[in-house]
Motif scaffolding. Structure first.
Motif, PDB file in Angstrom:
ATOM      1  N   ARG A 178      42.600  35.130  37.740  1.00  0.00           N
ATOM      2  CA  ARG A 178      42.607  34.669  39.132  1.00  0.00           C
ATOM      3  C   ARG A 178      43.869  35.111  39.875  1.00  0.00           C
ATOM      4  NH1 ARG A 178      39.539  28.962  40.223  1.00  0.00           N
ATOM      5  NH2 ARG A 178      37.630  29.442  39.054  1.00  0.00           N
ATOM      6  N   ALA A 179      45.003  35.054  39.195  1.00  0.00           N
ATOM      7  CA  ALA A 179      46.237  35.489  39.850  1.00  0.00           C
ATOM      8  C   ALA A 179      46.166  36.971  40.211  1.00  0.00           C
ATOM      9  CB  ALA A 179      47.437  35.212  38.945  1.00  0.00           C
ATOM     10  N   LEU A 180      45.464  37.738  39.386  1.00  0.00           N
ATOM     11  CA  LEU A 180      45.342  39.174  39.635  1.00  0.00           C
ATOM     12  C   LEU A 180      44.599  39.450  40.932  1.00  0.00           C
ATOM     13  CD1 LEU A 180      46.123  41.727  37.851  1.00  0.00           C
ATOM     14  CD2 LEU A 180      43.701  41.814  37.239  1.00  0.00           C
ATOM     15  N   LEU A 181      43.629  38.600  41.277  1.00  0.00           N
ATOM     16  CA  LEU A 181      42.770  38.831  42.435  1.00  0.00           C
ATOM     17  C   LEU A 181      43.070  37.910  43.611  1.00  0.00           C
ATOM     18  CD1 LEU A 181      39.353  39.269  40.571  1.00  0.00           C
ATOM     19  CD2 LEU A 181      40.878  41.065  41.412  1.00  0.00           C
ATOM     20  N   SER A 182      44.068  37.044  43.476  1.00  0.00           N
ATOM     21  CA  SER A 182      44.269  36.006  44.486  1.00  0.00           C
ATOM     22  C   SER A 182      44.607  36.566  45.864  1.00  0.00           C
ATOM     23  CB  SER A 182      45.372  35.046  44.030  1.00  0.00           C
ATOM     24  OG  SER A 182      46.599  35.746  43.849  1.00  0.00           O
ATOM     25  N   GLU A 183      45.389  37.644  45.933  1.00  0.00           N
ATOM     26  CA  GLU A 183      45.787  38.164  47.235  1.00  0.00           C
ATOM     27  C   GLU A 183      44.631  38.806  47.999  1.00  0.00           C
ATOM     28  OE1 GLU A 183      49.451  40.235  47.856  1.00  0.00           O
ATOM     29  OE2 GLU A 183      50.265  39.526  45.936  1.00  0.00           O
ATOM     30  N   VAL A 184      43.664  39.351  47.268  1.00  0.00           N
ATOM     31  CA  VAL A 184      42.536  40.015  47.936  1.00  0.00           C
ATOM     32  C   VAL A 184      41.296  39.127  48.011  1.00  0.00           C
ATOM     33  CG1 VAL A 184      43.293  42.362  47.443  1.00  0.00           C
ATOM     34  CG2 VAL A 184      41.916  41.130  45.753  1.00  0.00           C
ATOM     35  N   ARG A 185      41.384  37.928  47.478  1.00  0.00           N
ATOM     36  CA  ARG A 185      40.219  37.043  47.492  1.00  0.00           C
ATOM     37  C   ARG A 185      39.676  36.809  48.901  1.00  0.00           C
ATOM     38  NH1 ARG A 185      39.567  30.819  46.959  1.00  0.00           N
ATOM     39  NH2 ARG A 185      37.459  30.620  46.087  1.00  0.00           N
ATOM     40  N   PRO A 186      40.515  36.558  49.907  1.00  0.00           N
ATOM     41  CA  PRO A 186      39.951  36.378  51.256  1.00  0.00           C
ATOM     42  C   PRO A 186      39.152  37.583  51.732  1.00  0.00           C
ATOM     43  CG  PRO A 186      42.219  35.598  51.185  1.00  0.00           C
ATOM     44  CD  PRO A 186      41.973  36.314  49.891  1.00  0.00           C
ATOM     45  N   LEU A 187      39.583  38.787  51.377  1.00  0.00           N
ATOM     46  CA  LEU A 187      38.841  39.987  51.766  1.00  0.00           C
ATOM     47  C   LEU A 187      37.514  40.083  51.032  1.00  0.00           C
ATOM     48  CD1 LEU A 187      41.650  42.697  51.815  1.00  0.00           C
ATOM     49  CD2 LEU A 187      40.529  41.668  53.790  1.00  0.00           C
ATOM     50  N   LEU A 188      37.524  39.758  49.742  1.00  0.00           N
ATOM     51  CA  LEU A 188      36.308  39.861  48.943  1.00  0.00           C
ATOM     52  C   LEU A 188      35.248  38.860  49.382  1.00  0.00           C
ATOM     53  CD1 LEU A 188      37.915  40.253  45.386  1.00  0.00           C
ATOM     54  CD2 LEU A 188      36.855  42.059  46.751  1.00  0.00           C
ATOM     55  N   ARG A 189      35.677  37.755  49.951  1.00  0.00           N
ATOM     56  CA  ARG A 189      34.732  36.704  50.333  1.00  0.00           C
ATOM     57  C   ARG A 189      34.152  36.889  51.728  1.00  0.00           C
ATOM     58  NH1 ARG A 189      34.536  32.563  46.844  1.00  0.00           N
ATOM     59  NH2 ARG A 189      33.758  31.103  48.411  1.00  0.00           N
ATOM     60  N   ARG A 190      34.633  37.872  52.469  1.00  0.00           N
ATOM     61  CA  ARG A 190      34.113  38.072  53.823  1.00  0.00           C
ATOM     62  C   ARG A 190      32.711  38.673  53.869  1.00  0.00           C
ATOM     63  NH1 ARG A 190      39.533  40.364  56.875  1.00  0.00           N
ATOM     64  NH2 ARG A 190      40.668  38.379  56.908  1.00  0.00           N
ATOM     65  N   PRO A 191      32.425  39.738  53.119  1.00  0.00           N
ATOM     66  CA  PRO A 191      31.085  40.339  53.226  1.00  0.00           C
ATOM     67  C   PRO A 191      29.990  39.388  52.756  1.00  0.00           C
ATOM     68  CG  PRO A 191      32.646  41.872  52.228  1.00  0.00           C
ATOM     69  CD  PRO A 191      33.324  40.538  52.263  1.00  0.00           C
ATOM     70  N   ASP A 192      28.817  39.568  53.302  1.00  0.00           N
ATOM     71  CA  ASP A 192      27.662  38.799  52.837  1.00  0.00           C
ATOM     72  C   ASP A 192      27.286  39.183  51.413  1.00  0.00           C
ATOM     73  OD1 ASP A 192      27.003  37.385  55.379  1.00  0.00           O
ATOM     74  OD2 ASP A 192      26.734  39.434  56.098  1.00  0.00           O
ATOM     75  N   VAL A 193      27.425  40.468  51.093  1.00  0.00           N
ATOM     76  CA  VAL A 193      27.149  40.960  49.745  1.00  0.00           C
ATOM     77  C   VAL A 193      28.352  41.791  49.316  1.00  0.00           C
ATOM     78  CG1 VAL A 193      25.609  42.289  48.260  1.00  0.00           C
ATOM     79  CG2 VAL A 193      24.669  41.051  50.228  1.00  0.00           C
ATOM     80  N   MET A 194      29.095  41.313  48.326  1.00  0.00           N
ATOM     81  CA  MET A 194      30.282  42.022  47.834  1.00  0.00           C
ATOM     82  C   MET A 194      29.950  42.651  46.484  1.00  0.00           C
ATOM     83  SD  MET A 194      33.372  42.772  48.689  1.00  0.00           S
ATOM     84  CE  MET A 194      33.850  44.252  47.780  1.00  0.00           C
ATOM     85  N   ILE A 195      30.110  43.972  46.405  1.00  0.00           N
ATOM     86  CA  ILE A 195      29.765  44.740  45.208  1.00  0.00           C
ATOM     87  C   ILE A 195      31.038  45.347  44.619  1.00  0.00           C
ATOM     88  CG2 ILE A 195      28.283  46.556  44.269  1.00  0.00           C
ATOM     89  CD1 ILE A 195      26.733  46.449  46.958  1.00  0.00           C
ATOM     90  N   GLY A 196      31.124  45.378  43.305  1.00  0.00           N
ATOM     91  CA  GLY A 196      32.237  46.036  42.633  1.00  0.00           C
ATOM     92  C   GLY A 196      31.766  46.748  41.387  1.00  0.00           C
ATOM     93  N   ASN A 197      32.566  47.708  40.932  1.00  0.00           N
ATOM     94  CA  ASN A 197      32.267  48.403  39.681  1.00  0.00           C
ATOM     95  C   ASN A 197      33.017  47.716  38.552  1.00  0.00           C
ATOM     96  OD1 ASN A 197      31.125  50.767  38.176  1.00  0.00           O
ATOM     97  ND2 ASN A 197      33.311  51.074  37.737  1.00  0.00           N
ATOM     98  N   LEU A 198      32.286  47.087  37.649  1.00  0.00           N
ATOM     99  CA  LEU A 198      32.886  46.375  36.522  1.00  0.00           C
ATOM    100  C   LEU A 198      33.084  47.335  35.357  1.00  0.00           C
ATOM    101  CD1 LEU A 198      33.857  43.776  35.181  1.00  0.00           C
ATOM    102  CD2 LEU A 198      31.484  43.348  34.485  1.00  0.00           C
TER     103      LEU A 198
END
Length: 389
Positions: free
Chosen positions: A97-117
């Motif tokens: 969670r700490a790794l992604l905390s700064e970008v979390r607000p950006l990731l939560r904006r789109p209706d559908v957020m896709i990433g390459n795992l």
């Protein structure tokens, strides 16, 4: 993905490059499932389409969601590249969670957020190579990583890549199971089309790469049929590709097939063009571990690579290998691009993404777009080029 110690490897911590100079230089499976759907089955591209009910992420996100809409009847889809929440180099604290905390607000904006795992989620399976094997790197994160990805704002994870099978069939099956338990959808298996629905608009997400456990991008004829099926099943079609050669010297998008470490990584341009011609409304890419340009074809954006997004002691953070981007596109219910933006990201040790106020990756991607494509799809201020009205 090679070992970080390999001199050719994009994982080796390179000496910082002159980013300003770089920017200036380039400026001159068939289961159709929604979030929470059943375990995908591998099938050929003639199999029937099926939808499964999913949870309402609009309701779950509540007040912290910033809906990025032009008007009713649109949906916003976001994309980021390679994301690793655990490997032999360590497991991040707090489940990542700490790794992604700064970008979390950006990731939560789109209706559908896709990433390459990149890699496996789970504890079972045998690594594809013994520890210390040259040019071989295996990624495995604990089950909590799936919950972290959901917390961060992801909706769909692409498993069509070279690390999804790092721990064999057991590891891949566990990854799917843990994602589904966390309420996340996944795509990328042979024949798989994944559909999520937001605000009355259905979005099909289809992942491709050049490995036997994935839908194959080298087989363009089969890929076209799969995209066409997605077109029939949903209002909006998004194609994800993990393709291309790797490394700091791979920022240009070449013509023809790309080879990396003896592997055929496909003809990236030909595949992306065929996907758009078959009905894709946007194509998002990962794989080169560096930012590449954006092309516009028939009004649809082709984002060839947004670079690495997040890792824990797995990705370099210096030079062009530390640059990344988050791309969001707002599409109407017919798949037409209404708005799009590239948000510049920079990785800081140990691989933590954060918004880059200097906009370095945006300038670089815009310069590459101009240098590589007759129809560039990104402006220097980070806007995706809209189709003519």
């Amino acid at each position: 993905m090679p070992d970080p110690g390999d001199l050719r490897s994009p994982y080796r911590l390179l000496a910082p490059l002159s980013l300003v100079a770089v920017a200036i230089a380039f400026c001159a499976v068939v289961t159709l499932s929604e979030v929470g759907g059943s375990d995908p089955a591998t099938a050929d591209d003639r199999a029937p389409v099926r939808n499964a009910a999913g949870r309402d992420r609009d309701r779950d996100r509540g007040r912290d969601r910033d809906r990025d809409r032009d008007r009713p009847g649109t949906v916003t889809v976001g994309w980021v590249g390679d994301t690793v929440l655990g490997s032999r180099h360590g497991i991040p604290p707090d489940g990542g969670r700490a790794l992604l905390s700064e970008v979390r607000p950006l990731l939560r904006r789109p209706d559908v957020m896709i990433g390459n795992l990149e890699g496996v989620i789970g504890t079972r399976g045998a690594a594809k190579c013994p520890l210390g094997t040259p040019n071989c790197f295996a990624f495995q994160a604990p089950p909590v990583a799936a919950r972290t990805l959901a917390w961060a704002g992801f909706d769909v994870l692409n498993l069509a890549n070279n690390h999804a099978n790092d721990y064999g069939a057991v590891g891949l099956a566990d990854t799917r199971r843990h994602l589904e338990t966390a309420g996340l959808a996944h795509t990328g298996a042979p024949g798989q089309v994944t559909v999520v629905r937001r605000a009355g608009i259905s979005v099909a997400v289809v992942g491709f790469s050049s490995y036997p456990w994935a839908a194959r991008l080298e087989d363009i004829a089969s890929a076209v049929r799969q995209v066409a099926r997605a077109r029939e099943a949903a209002d909006v079609v998004v194609v994800v590709m993990h393709a291309g050669a790797e490394g700091a010297d791979q920022v240009r998008t070449p013509m023809g097939r790309e080879i990396a470490y003896g592997e055929d990584r496909g003809d990236t341009r030909a595949f992306a063009h065929a996907a758009v011609d078959a009905g894709a409304d946007a194509v998002f890419g990962s794989g080169p571990h560096v930012v590449r340009g954006v092309e516009r074809r028939r009004g649809a954006p082709i984002v060839y690579s947004t670079g690495n997004f997040a890792g824990f002691h797995t990705f370099p953070t210096a030079g062009v290998l530390g640059l990344s981007g988050l791309v969001s596109v707002t599409l109407d219910d017919r798949g037409r691009l209404r708005r799009g933006r590239w948000t510049p990201i920079r990785l800081a040790p140990p691989g933590r993404p954060a918004v880059d106020p200097a906009g370095t990756s945006t300038a670089m991607a815009a310069g590459l777009s101009q240098a590589d494509f007759a129809s560039p799809g990104l402006t220097p201020d980070g806007r995706l080029v809209l189709p003519p009205r």
